[in-house]
Design a protein around this motif. Structure first.
Motif, short mmCIF file in Angstrom:
data_model
loop_
_atom_site.label_atom_id
_atom_site.label_comp_id
_atom_site.label_asym_id
_atom_site.label_seq_id
_atom_site.Cartn_x
_atom_site.Cartn_y
_atom_site.Cartn_z
N ARG A 1 2.29 -40.15 -1.61
CA ARG A 1 2.84 -37.90 -1.88
C ARG A 1 1.88 -37.88 -0.34
O ARG A 1 0.88 -37.49 -0.61
N LEU A 2 2.44 -37.86 0.60
CA LEU A 2 2.45 -37.49 1.73
C LEU A 2 1.42 -36.05 2.27
O LEU A 2 1.59 -35.55 2.66
N GLY A 3 2.93 -35.27 1.34
CA GLY A 3 2.91 -33.55 1.68
C GLY A 3 1.78 -32.92 0.89
O GLY A 3 0.97 -34.04 0.38
N ASP A 4 2.29 -31.18 0.31
CA ASP A 4 0.86 -30.71 -0.02
C ASP A 4 1.50 -30.47 -1.28
O ASP A 4 0.83 -29.38 -2.16
N CYS A 5 2.13 -31.01 -2.15
CA CYS A 5 2.92 -30.67 -3.62
C CYS A 5 3.68 -31.66 -4.19
O CYS A 5 4.03 -32.44 -3.86
N ALA A 6 4.23 -32.00 -5.12
CA ALA A 6 4.46 -32.81 -5.98
C ALA A 6 5.87 -33.00 -5.72
O ALA A 6 5.96 -31.77 -5.17
N PRO A 7 6.11 -33.40 -5.74
CA PRO A 7 8.39 -33.51 -5.23
C PRO A 7 8.90 -33.10 -5.66
O PRO A 7 8.68 -32.85 -7.61
N VAL A 8 9.63 -31.89 -5.00
CA VAL A 8 10.49 -31.28 -6.04
C VAL A 8 11.53 -31.82 -5.39
O VAL A 8 11.55 -31.99 -3.97
N PHE A 9 12.72 -31.92 -6.46
CA PHE A 9 13.68 -32.10 -6.45
C PHE A 9 14.74 -30.73 -6.50
O PHE A 9 15.54 -30.00 -7.64
N LEU A 10 15.84 -30.35 -5.77
CA LEU A 10 16.95 -29.51 -5.71
C LEU A 10 18.79 -30.30 -5.60
O LEU A 10 18.87 -30.51 -4.71
N ASP A 11 19.37 -29.52 -6.47
CA ASP A 11 21.13 -30.56 -6.76
C ASP A 11 21.36 -29.28 -6.88
O ASP A 11 21.91 -28.50 -7.00
N PHE A 12 22.73 -29.29 -5.95
CA PHE A 12 23.41 -27.87 -5.64
C PHE A 12 24.76 -28.77 -5.57
O PHE A 12 24.93 -29.73 -5.72
N VAL A 13 25.90 -27.61 -5.84
CA VAL A 13 26.83 -27.92 -6.12
C VAL A 13 27.98 -27.34 -5.00
O VAL A 13 27.61 -26.69 -4.32
N ARG A 14 29.18 -27.93 -4.88
CA ARG A 14 29.93 -27.35 -3.58
C ARG A 14 30.79 -26.76 -4.82
O ARG A 14 31.32 -27.42 -4.92
N ILE A 15 30.91 -25.35 -3.72
CA ILE A 15 32.15 -24.01 -4.47
C ILE A 15 33.07 -24.69 -3.77
O ILE A 15 32.78 -24.96 -2.93
#
Length: 225
Positions: free
Chosen positions: A211-225
């Motif tokens: 946890r070296l960052g400044d927030c809890a881990p965020v996970f963003l998932d994307f789909v190739r259109i």
């Protein structure tokens, strides 16, 4: 397009830190040459004709996530790119200890590897906890930018998936803004837990746990259109 007079900005920092342990140094000499991807355009299917899919991890750090995914999915060929020599050495140790046969490596800039891949050749891509370049004057060096996203859109198959994760709030906002602005990607989140909690197939690494960052881990998932 970058050239000799106007080279691409580096999107990564140092390439070596502490001395590499003798065993890992030996793997750099013996195992890495057998796993290194070609330094020219190539078809990843030729590296593993029986592979069900080809996945790509950009900046694999110490290789924990990449190795774990390779072990879970022996029918998938995973291409990994990492310029940090200590990370490459660590990844080779994981690969050697687990006897993995479905990993190939680029010990350098991931953008070079992407540039050598055919169109629509990748089913999944991971950008996990990349260098955040926190100083404002360095934001232009962040990996997630219009050029890199266009390159990823080219190599990802329609319906292919891109996962970005970070524990730096500004970089999360930065990446989300740029990826959803691209006509090639659709954000798959439907509820807050979709980005607040890791997906069931995520592998938590020791780096993430620090946890070296400044927030809890965020996970963003994307789909190739």
């Amino acid at each position: 397009m970058p050239d000799a007079e106007h080279p691409q900005l580096r999107t990564f920092g140092r390439i070596k830190a502490r001395p590499i342990k003798p065993r890992q140094a030996a793997l750099l000499e013996t195992l890495l040459p057998r796993l290194r991807v070609p330094a020219e355009p190539f078809d990843p299917r030729a590296l593993a004709p029986a592979a069900r899919e080809i996945w790509l991890e950009i900046g694999f750090g110490g290789g924990e996530h990449m190795a774990a995914q390779a072990q879970r999915h022996p029918d998938v060929l995973i291409l990994g790119a990492e310029p940090f020599q200590n990370g490459v050495a660590s990844a080779l140790r994981h690969i050697d200890e687990q006897g993995l046969q479905n990993v190939r490596l680029q010990d350098g800039d991931a953008r070079e590897l992407i540039g050598h891949l055919p169109d629509a050749s990748i089913a999944r891509a991971f950008i996990l906890f990349p260098d955040p370049w926190p100083k404002t004057r360095h934001h232009k060096r962040r990996l997630v930018n219009a050029e890199t996203l266009a390159d990823l859109a080219r190599v990802l198959q329609p319906g292919g998936r891109l996962r970005f994760a970070s524990d730096v709030a500004h970089y999360v906002d930065w990446a989300l803004e740029r990826i959803i602005a691209s006509p090639a990607f659709r954000w798959s989140a439907e509820r807050a837990d979709d980005w607040r909690r890791p997906a069931a197939d995520h592998v938590t690494t020791r780096y993430e746990e620090k946890r070296l960052g400044d927030c809890a881990p965020v996970f963003l998932d994307f789909v190739r259109i």
